[in-house]
Design an enzyme around this catalytic site. Sequence first.
Site, PDB file in Angstrom:
ATOM      1  N   HIS A 196      55.333  60.614  36.399  1.00  0.00           N
ATOM      2  CA  HIS A 196      56.923  60.080  36.512  1.00  0.00           C
ATOM      3  C   HIS A 196      56.666  58.805  37.252  1.00  0.00           C
ATOM      4  CE1 HIS A 196      58.798  63.631  34.912  1.00  0.00           C
ATOM      5  NE2 HIS A 196      57.830  64.088  35.003  1.00  0.00           N
ATOM      6  N   ASP A 233      59.355  51.387  40.741  1.00  0.00           N
ATOM      7  CA  ASP A 233      59.823  52.783  40.329  1.00  0.00           C
ATOM      8  C   ASP A 233      59.199  53.016  38.949  1.00  0.00           C
ATOM      9  OD1 ASP A 233      61.049  55.265  41.003  1.00  0.00           O
ATOM     10  OD2 ASP A 233      62.860  54.229  41.322  1.00  0.00           O
TER      11      ASP A 233
END
Length: 482
Positions: free
Chosen positions: A181, A389
């Site tokens: 992730h 991110d």
Amino acid sequence: MDETIFGRALTELRDVAAGSLAQAETGRLIVVSNRVAPIEEGQPTAGGLAAGVLDALQTMGGLWIGWSGEISAEGSRILPEKQKGKIRLQTLDFAEADYQQYYRGFANSALWPVLHYRSALARFSRSDYAGYRRVNELFANAVADALAPQDVVWAHDYHLLGLAAALREKGITNRLGIFLHTPFPAAAVFMTIPVHADLARALCQYDLIGFQTESDRRAFEDYVLREADGHLLPGRALMAFGRVVRTGVYPIGVQTEEIREQAEPPADCPQMARLHRSIGESKLIISVDRLDYSKGLNERFLAYERFLEQNESRRGSVTFLQIAPPSRSDVETYREIRLELEREAGRINGRFAELDWTPLRYLNKGFARQMLMPMYARADIGLVTPMRDGMNLVAKEFVAAQNPIDPGVLVLSQFAGAACELKAALLVNPHDPDEIAAALERALSMPLSERRERHAEMMAVLRRNSLTVWRDRFLGDLKGRA
């Protein structure tokens, strides 16, 4: 490359494509993650990962293994299973030493900063790495005890880079996949971790490694080809450390229709009534982030201050709401971030506030999704500017929550994984406060026709790459449908 090894690799690729689907089709799904979501009715799940995994388990049947969140004086241990319908839940308690070395130590003080290109913040110790391997072994014991020959294992994130290696050492031959992730950094950055070679070797014990973006996948591939004497095979598979490993890009998504429904609060919702009363006719800028240095919170506050400096006419008519739930509050770095943000919020408000206007509202607390989605819908701008991110689902949730008749504008960091898909957002460099300030003014001035066009373009992407599509593509490839 040795022709015998190359031929063996091609044979393995053909076997994966032809035979593994038949093997895995009747097996269960075993999900392994650092934490698990509650499976009891009435308990909310947190975020897209939990929703996607629970839906998969409810459909296929299977087991979810993860840490209970508890520290046990009796040492690390595997707890009895719980079951609800087709889903079984297996949790583990950690000993204090395992928690300190695996979670606070190697995972969050060494891996997390490096994966987010913040090597200067990384703190590495051999004892922490030993604890990390020890806990990955503990997870492997839980998986091995439950595993049937046809089951497939889906691991999640940087906490479990060593799980597949621990399982292979036990003779496990099942299909094993992991989805990261987080970002995966460029090879030179990854190599700042002293045990980078061990980690790469362990990762290649998986059959499939999933990444959020193509740049993440390329960074891993580049490391393997340049630093691990790997070789590229047909189908973008890699031959490395004597094994064939596939890689793929699977951008995690959201359930758009569900979010839009949640964005319409009940008429008698007291919290939203209070927000409407306090904001009035002001334009609302909203940001929602965990309290983490990768999110660019301090830089965002400075950019908002620059916006107020440059746009005097906007003062009194714009409110910035920053929601930042505490994160890893027992880690010193995160306590320092919280104190710094509190100081900055006070300084900016002290400089610009009026009797009837507070320019920056900083809330160091979390809200349930049932409250967040209506807040997104009320906002005129979603300000999502992480320094780095993996994906950032807040950006996608903000877009999905908007009223398509009168949508708000997304201002998005070019270094968020979501920027690869949401190209109709106003993309900014999070290191440049002037660029962010200009994007805020552009968003507030944007005509309705342009806002609708941008929103429709982003919604088409979100529907095409939904949470269900993310899950089904990964599991399909893991089972051999690639």
